[in-house]
Design a protein around this motif. Structure first.
Motif, mmCIF file in Angstrom:
data_model
loop_
_atom_site.group_PDB
_atom_site.id
_atom_site.type_symbol
_atom_site.label_atom_id
_atom_site.label_comp_id
_atom_site.label_asym_id
_atom_site.label_seq_id
_atom_site.Cartn_x
_atom_site.Cartn_y
_atom_site.Cartn_z
ATOM 1 N N UNK A 57 0.806 -1.083 0.020
ATOM 2 C CA UNK A 57 -0.033 -0.126 -0.097
ATOM 3 C C UNK A 57 0.937 1.113 0.006
ATOM 4 N N UNK A 58 0.818 2.063 -1.014
ATOM 5 C CA UNK A 58 1.709 3.202 -1.203
ATOM 6 C C UNK A 58 0.843 4.640 -1.125
ATOM 7 N N UNK A 59 -0.524 4.482 -1.361
ATOM 8 C CA UNK A 59 -1.236 5.843 -1.441
ATOM 9 C C UNK A 59 -2.796 5.538 -0.932
ATOM 10 N N UNK A 60 -3.256 6.587 -0.408
ATOM 11 C CA UNK A 60 -4.805 6.742 0.252
ATOM 12 C C UNK A 60 -5.334 7.753 -0.756
ATOM 13 N N UNK A 83 1.242 7.639 1.346
ATOM 14 C CA UNK A 83 0.888 8.975 0.960
ATOM 15 C C UNK A 83 -0.608 9.057 1.073
ATOM 16 N N UNK A 84 -1.201 10.452 1.298
ATOM 17 C CA UNK A 84 -2.656 10.779 1.414
ATOM 18 C C UNK A 84 -2.949 11.665 0.190
ATOM 19 N N UNK A 85 -3.938 11.710 -0.514
ATOM 20 C CA UNK A 85 -4.372 12.696 -1.476
ATOM 21 C C UNK A 85 -5.908 13.143 -0.982
ATOM 22 N N UNK A 111 0.643 10.702 -10.419
ATOM 23 C CA UNK A 111 0.891 9.015 -10.267
ATOM 24 C C UNK A 111 0.846 8.700 -8.912
ATOM 25 N N UNK A 112 0.074 7.466 -8.808
ATOM 26 C CA UNK A 112 0.013 6.952 -7.508
ATOM 27 C C UNK A 112 0.168 5.437 -7.518
ATOM 28 N N UNK A 134 -9.230 6.429 -12.917
ATOM 29 C CA UNK A 134 -8.058 5.627 -12.850
ATOM 30 C C UNK A 134 -8.323 4.500 -14.219
ATOM 31 N N UNK A 135 -7.625 4.535 -15.054
ATOM 32 C CA UNK A 135 -7.940 3.493 -16.209
ATOM 33 C C UNK A 135 -9.390 4.043 -16.857
ATOM 34 N N UNK A 136 -10.151 2.834 -16.645
ATOM 35 C CA UNK A 136 -11.604 3.224 -17.060
ATOM 36 C C UNK A 136 -12.464 3.132 -15.933
#
Length: 164
Positions: A57-60, A83-85, A111-112, A134-136
């Motif tokens: 897990x890298x991003x929230x 990281x949190x966005x 990028x996440x 994100x994508x479709x």
């Protein structure tokens, strides 16, 4: 690059009602990097999914500041240093702060977890609501449900904006 989406149906028992919500794990099966959207209530369910799919897990990503969408942000940051966005407007309106918070001020893609994320400002449910493309896949939080939309309550919501 392929994208996998794992919806996690979350539950929380209140004295007078059972609350339900969805948290989403989005990842590239090739790299094992993952992001999570609106983590809430059942940490053990999230950890089991991360373990089962061997994910890092890298991003929230947070769609808006209501507690049923932010409940596990801080514990996940403490455990995984991710990281949190979140919308800058939303962070201000809800006085939300945590380690590794990077506020979103535009609809510029970023990028996440190795994925391209496009934030889309969708005010109405709250003033700073964001959907994520994100994508479709479009992750809408409470902006749009299959059967309707999130309620408008409190000073940060506007039903006319939500309708538009």
């Amino acid at each position: 690059m392929s994208i996998a989406v794992l919806p996690l149906k979350m539950h929380h028992q209140l004295p007078h009602a059972l609350m339900k919500n969805f948290t989403y794990l989005v990842f590239d099966p090739g790299t094992g990097e993952a992001l999570i959207i609106d983590p809430t209530w059942e940490m053990e369910k999230i950890e089991a999914a991360l373990d089962e799919h061997s994910l890092a897990l890298t991003t929230i990503l947070v769609t808006h500041g209501h507690g049923d969408h932010t409940h596990l942000v801080k514990p996940l940051v403490e455990k995984y240093a991710c990281e949190v966005r979140m919308s800058a407007v939303e962070a201000g309106d809800f006085s939300f702060a945590c380690d590794n918070l990077r506020t979103i001020r535009s609809e510029e893609p970023f990028q996440a977890a190795g994925l391209t994320v496009t934030p889309l400002h969708t005010p109405g449910h709250t003033r700073g609501c964001i959907c994520y493309l994100i994508g479709g896949n479009l992750f809408t939080g409470d902006t749009l449900f299959i059967e309707g939309c999130g309620m408008c309550f409190g000073g940060s919501s506007n039903p006319e904006e939500l309708f538009r």
